[in-house]
Design a protein around this motif. Structure first.
Motif, PDB file in Angstrom:
ATOM      1  N   THR A   7      14.033 -29.866  80.268  1.00 54.91           N
ATOM      2  CA  THR A   7      14.016 -30.395  78.903  1.00 54.91           C
ATOM      3  C   THR A   7      15.115 -29.822  78.022  1.00 54.91           C
ATOM      4  N   VAL A  10      17.159 -32.435  75.769  1.00 57.23           N
ATOM      5  CA  VAL A  10      16.338 -33.012  74.712  1.00 57.23           C
ATOM      6  C   VAL A  10      16.014 -31.940  73.665  1.00 57.23           C
ATOM      7  N   SER A  55       9.989 -32.296  73.095  1.00 54.62           N
ATOM      8  CA  SER A  55      10.978 -32.381  74.177  1.00 54.62           C
ATOM      9  C   SER A  55      10.332 -32.805  75.479  1.00 54.62           C
ATOM     10  N   ILE A  58       9.341 -36.586  75.205  1.00 55.80           N
ATOM     11  CA  ILE A  58      10.523 -37.459  75.273  1.00 55.80           C
ATOM     12  C   ILE A  58      11.119 -37.446  76.668  1.00 55.80           C
ATOM     13  N   HIS A  59      11.141 -36.271  77.300  1.00 54.40           N
ATOM     14  CA  HIS A  59      11.682 -36.185  78.663  1.00 54.40           C
ATOM     15  C   HIS A  59      10.840 -37.012  79.632  1.00 54.40           C
ATOM     16  N   ARG A  60       9.510 -36.892  79.533  1.00 54.75           N
ATOM     17  CA  ARG A  60       8.629 -37.625  80.452  1.00 54.75           C
ATOM     18  C   ARG A  60       8.641 -39.124  80.236  1.00 54.75           C
ATOM     19  N   TYR A  61       8.531 -39.530  78.976  1.00 58.93           N
ATOM     20  CA  TYR A  61       8.276 -40.940  78.690  1.00 58.93           C
ATOM     21  C   TYR A  61       9.495 -41.741  78.266  1.00 58.93           C
ATOM     22  N   LEU A  62      10.619 -41.095  78.079  1.00 57.22           N
ATOM     23  CA  LEU A  62      11.826 -41.830  77.719  1.00 57.22           C
ATOM     24  C   LEU A  62      12.971 -41.533  78.681  1.00 57.22           C
ATOM     25  N   GLU A  63      13.268 -40.255  78.857  1.00 55.07           N
ATOM     26  CA  GLU A  63      14.433 -39.892  79.660  1.00 55.07           C
ATOM     27  C   GLU A  63      14.233 -40.194  81.152  1.00 55.07           C
ATOM     28  N   PRO A  65      12.117 -42.348  82.745  1.00 55.19           N
ATOM     29  CA  PRO A  65      12.143 -43.775  83.078  1.00 55.19           C
ATOM     30  C   PRO A  65      13.545 -44.382  83.012  1.00 55.19           C
ATOM     31  N   VAL A  66      14.351 -43.952  82.062  1.00 58.32           N
ATOM     32  CA  VAL A  66      15.720 -44.466  81.975  1.00 58.32           C
ATOM     33  C   VAL A  66      16.541 -43.992  83.175  1.00 58.32           C
ATOM     34  N   TRP A  69      15.434 -46.067  86.114  1.00 56.84           N
ATOM     35  CA  TRP A  69      15.957 -47.430  85.966  1.00 56.84           C
ATOM     36  C   TRP A  69      17.443 -47.472  86.317  1.00 56.84           C
TER      37      TRP A  69
END
Length: 90
Positions: A7, A10, A55, A58-63, A65-66, A69
């Motif tokens: 993290t 972030v 942090s 955001i790391h788990r649920y945004l970073e 998955p991106v 992807w």
């Protein structure tokens, strides 16, 4: 240590926002606080948990998955480039 490593980016992005919000909130609650050391201690006690929880979320649920992807997209484009039809074109 692994958590901090995962993290760290972030946390780097969020820490200043959290510090500013904590200072703003503390000065709204106690506008006559003149002791800078005490203000720094209160700010630190507020900012550390908020920063690390935010942090992690955001790391788990945004970073992540991106990142997943992007890896899927790069594999798909790489496999298209390595297909026999693409290789046969002049």
């Amino acid at each position: 240590m692994q958590f901090l490593g995962r993290t760290s980016y972030v946390t780097y992005l969020l820490h200043w926002v959290a510090i500013e919000l904590a200072l703003f909130g503390l000065l709204q609650v106690a506008p006559n606080m003149n002791n800078r050391f005490l203000l720094a201690v209160y700010c630190t006690l507020i900012v550390y948990p908020i920063t690390y929880v935010a942090s992690d979320l955001i790391h788990r649920y945004l970073e992540l998955p991106v990142i997943r992807w992007a890896k899927r997209g790069s594999r798909a484009s790489t496999s298209k480039l390595n297909s026999p039809l693409v290789a046969a074109r002049p």
